[in-house]
Scaffold this motif. Structure first.
Motif, PDB file in Angstrom:
ATOM      1  N   ALA A   1     106.967-116.615  -5.973  1.00 56.99           N
ATOM      2  CA  ALA A   1     107.223-117.994  -6.405  1.00 56.99           C
ATOM      3  C   ALA A   1     108.400-118.054  -7.371  1.00 56.99           C
ATOM      4  CB  ALA A   1     105.968-118.570  -7.057  1.00 56.99           C
TER       5      ALA A   1
ATOM      6  N   HIS B   1     108.474-126.027 -11.633  1.00 63.72           N
ATOM      7  CA  HIS B   1     108.511-125.973 -10.171  1.00 63.72           C
ATOM      8  C   HIS B   1     107.917-124.640  -9.704  1.00 63.72           C
ATOM      9  CE1 HIS B   1     111.178-125.963  -6.272  1.00 63.72           C
ATOM     10  NE2 HIS B   1     109.891-125.978  -6.010  1.00 63.72           N
ATOM     11  N   ALA B   2     108.275-123.562 -10.380  1.00 57.63           N
ATOM     12  CA  ALA B   2     107.744-122.248 -10.008  1.00 57.63           C
ATOM     13  C   ALA B   2     106.235-122.186 -10.206  1.00 57.63           C
ATOM     14  CB  ALA B   2     108.437-121.161 -10.820  1.00 57.63           C
TER      15      ALA B   2
ATOM     16  N   ARG C   1     104.666-124.095  -7.310  1.00 59.97           N
ATOM     17  CA  ARG C   1     104.708-123.317  -6.077  1.00 59.97           C
ATOM     18  C   ARG C   1     103.709-122.161  -6.132  1.00 59.97           C
ATOM     19  NH1 ARG C   1     109.595-121.638  -2.204  1.00 59.97           N
ATOM     20  NH2 ARG C   1     109.843-123.879  -2.393  1.00 59.97           N
ATOM     21  N   ALA C   2     103.645-121.509  -7.279  1.00 57.87           N
ATOM     22  CA  ALA C   2     102.712-120.394  -7.414  1.00 57.87           C
ATOM     23  C   ALA C   2     101.275-120.847  -7.204  1.00 57.87           C
ATOM     24  CB  ALA C   2     102.873-119.744  -8.782  1.00 57.87           C
TER      25      ALA C   2
ATOM     26  N   THR D   1     102.326-112.844  -5.051  1.00 62.56           N
ATOM     27  CA  THR D   1     102.542-114.285  -4.889  1.00 62.56           C
ATOM     28  C   THR D   1     103.250-114.877  -6.094  1.00 62.56           C
ATOM     29  OG1 THR D   1     100.602-114.481  -3.456  1.00 62.56           O
ATOM     30  CG2 THR D   1     101.355-116.484  -4.555  1.00 62.56           C
TER      31      THR D   1
ATOM     32  N   ARG E   1     100.212-123.478  -5.543  1.00 65.36           N
ATOM     33  CA  ARG E   1     100.020-123.795  -4.121  1.00 65.36           C
ATOM     34  C   ARG E   1      99.790-122.531  -3.295  1.00 65.36           C
ATOM     35  NH1 ARG E   1     105.239-125.183  -0.756  1.00 65.36           N
ATOM     36  NH2 ARG E   1     105.336-122.909  -1.046  1.00 65.36           N
ATOM     37  N   ASP E   2     100.642-121.525  -3.507  1.00 66.23           N
ATOM     38  CA  ASP E   2     100.557-120.312  -2.699  1.00 66.23           C
ATOM     39  C   ASP E   2      99.349-119.453  -3.056  1.00 66.23           C
ATOM     40  OD1 ASP E   2     102.834-121.223  -1.487  1.00 66.23           O
ATOM     41  OD2 ASP E   2     104.198-119.839  -2.524  1.00 66.23           O
TER      42      ASP E   2
ATOM     43  N   GLU F   1     111.692-117.364  -5.342  1.00 65.17           N
ATOM     44  CA  GLU F   1     112.083-118.442  -4.445  1.00 65.17           C
ATOM     45  C   GLU F   1     112.643-119.646  -5.202  1.00 65.17           C
ATOM     46  OE1 GLU F   1     108.484-119.029  -2.318  1.00 65.17           O
ATOM     47  OE2 GLU F   1     108.621-117.097  -1.272  1.00 65.17           O
ATOM     48  N   VAL F   2     112.134-119.890  -6.403  1.00 66.48           N
ATOM     49  CA  VAL F   2     112.635-121.011  -7.204  1.00 66.48           C
ATOM     50  C   VAL F   2     113.901-120.632  -7.963  1.00 66.48           C
ATOM     51  CG1 VAL F   2     112.070-122.533  -9.144  1.00 66.48           C
ATOM     52  CG2 VAL F   2     110.364-122.096  -7.365  1.00 66.48           C
TER      53      VAL F   2
END
Length: 361
Positions: free
Chosen positions: A258, A190-191, A194-195, A254, A197-198, A261-262
């Motif tokens: 990530a 998941h991290a 997200r990483a 970033t 994407r960001d 946040e995860v």
């Protein structure tokens, strides 16, 4: 002609960090030509051509990298197809090594014509995570003794006069893992998602050109397990050092964000740092263009990441020039036009002759 060397070189595997077999072949070929090739601490193969009285003059170094992008076990057999030689790595950089070897063959018995030393190198670790290891070692050790550094690499008609700066990171995310139904732990994958994407949401300047790429990503153990580990490889590039530094800072922030946040941790390893900028090729480019006239070749300049980048921190005149025609580099169906190697050799030999006539720097 260079063609006689190409198939032997191309069919000798040389993954980055595993170039020994090809280095052995090049050593044997150059020794059979009557030279005394030396292997340095990192595996570069070096021949120094000089005559008494010239050793104190700055040398011209020609370097072609040994390694290819293909893993061990890749079928590197070369086949002929309508005047083309086709196979993994047949061009990048086997064809350049073949032309460099043919140049040494042609120089036998001609050392008395040298007006300054000529050093010829087959160097390791140019590709990928090799991070120019061979060229960096050569420049760190020998820059004070050199007048110019020329990477013999790429397609004929291109002269690389500006190095693209490159930073590369491996980001490894760690979490507790667990069962996909029975646990609620955060996922390292998941991290990673997200990483990615960001990272791709980061604004990039159009000019000077600046790029970001996640080239490899993965992790986890099974479809019904929460991933305890996952990683990605990140490539950052720019023609401007300040912009690259800025992108580096933002990308690192970033990746950490990530993970935070995860709810996992991240370990960052810088696995690539290629210096970029002006290669100070102003004194070399006229010689490249004049040499190209002898084979009816138009030279266009380009920015790229090659072994010539390693010379940038030393303010040493440098350029990367190609000596063959081909296509599909870094693909298993890469090809080289066999008939292009002879004019490529003529072009390189003429460049060396023109450089030899220049006043010593």
């Amino acid at each position: 002609m260079p063609l006689s060397y190409l198939t032997r070189i191309a069919q000798t595997p040389a993954p980055t960090f595993q170039e020994d077999a090809r280095a052995d072949l090049i050593t044997d070929l150059w020794r059979d030509l009557g030279y005394d090739p030396q292997r340095d601490e990192v595996g570069n193969v070096l021949v120094r051509l000089s005559t008494p009285g010239l050793d104190a003059l700055p040398a011209l170094m020609l370097a072609s990298h040994l390694d290819t992008v293909f893993d061990a076990g890749t079928d590197v057999r070369v086949r002929e197809d309508a005047g083309k030689l086709v196979g993994p790595g047949v061009g990048d950089n086997s064809a350049s090594l073949a032309v460099l070897t043919a140049l040494l063959r042609d120089l036998r018995g001609q050392l008395h014509t040298l007006r300054r030393p000529l050093w010829v190198v087959a160097n390791v670790a140019e590709e990928g995570l090799g991070d120019l290891r061979g060229a960096k070692h050569l420049l760190a050790r020998h820059a004070p003794h050199l007048g110019a550094f020329v990477a013999v690499d790429g397609y004929m008609g291109v002269a690389v006069t500006r190095g693209v700066g490159v930073r590369r990171y491996r980001a490894t995310f760690h979490g507790p893992g667990g069962h996909s139904w029975g646990d609620t732990a955060p996922s390292a994958l998941h991290a990673v998602g997200r990483a990615i994407r960001d990272l791709y949401a980061l604004p990039l300047p159009v000019t000077p050109r600046t790029t970001l790429n996640v080239g490899v990503a993965g992790g986890g153990t099974s479809v019904n397990s929460i991933a305890a580990t996952a990683d990605l490889l990140l490539d950052l590039r720019s023609l401007d050092a300040a912009l690259l530094d800025d992108l580096d800072r933002r990308a690192v922030a970033t990746l950490h964000a990530a993970a935070r946040e995860v709810g996992v941790t991240v370990r960052l390893e810088r696995v690539g740092d290629r210096p970029g900028g002006d290669l100070h090729s102003d004194a070399l480019l006229p010689l490249v263009r004049e040499a190209a006239q002898g084979v009816q070749l138009e030279i266009r300049t380009a920015s790229s990441s090659t072994d010539a980048n390693a010379a940038a921190p030393y303010d040493l005149p440098a350029v990367a020039i190609g000596v063959y025609r081909g296509g599909n580099a870094h693909r298993t169906d890469e090809w080289v036009q066999g008939a292009s190697l002879a004019p490529g050799l003529k072009f390189l030999r003429r460049f060396v002759e023109l450089y030899q006539r220049q006043p010593a720097r």
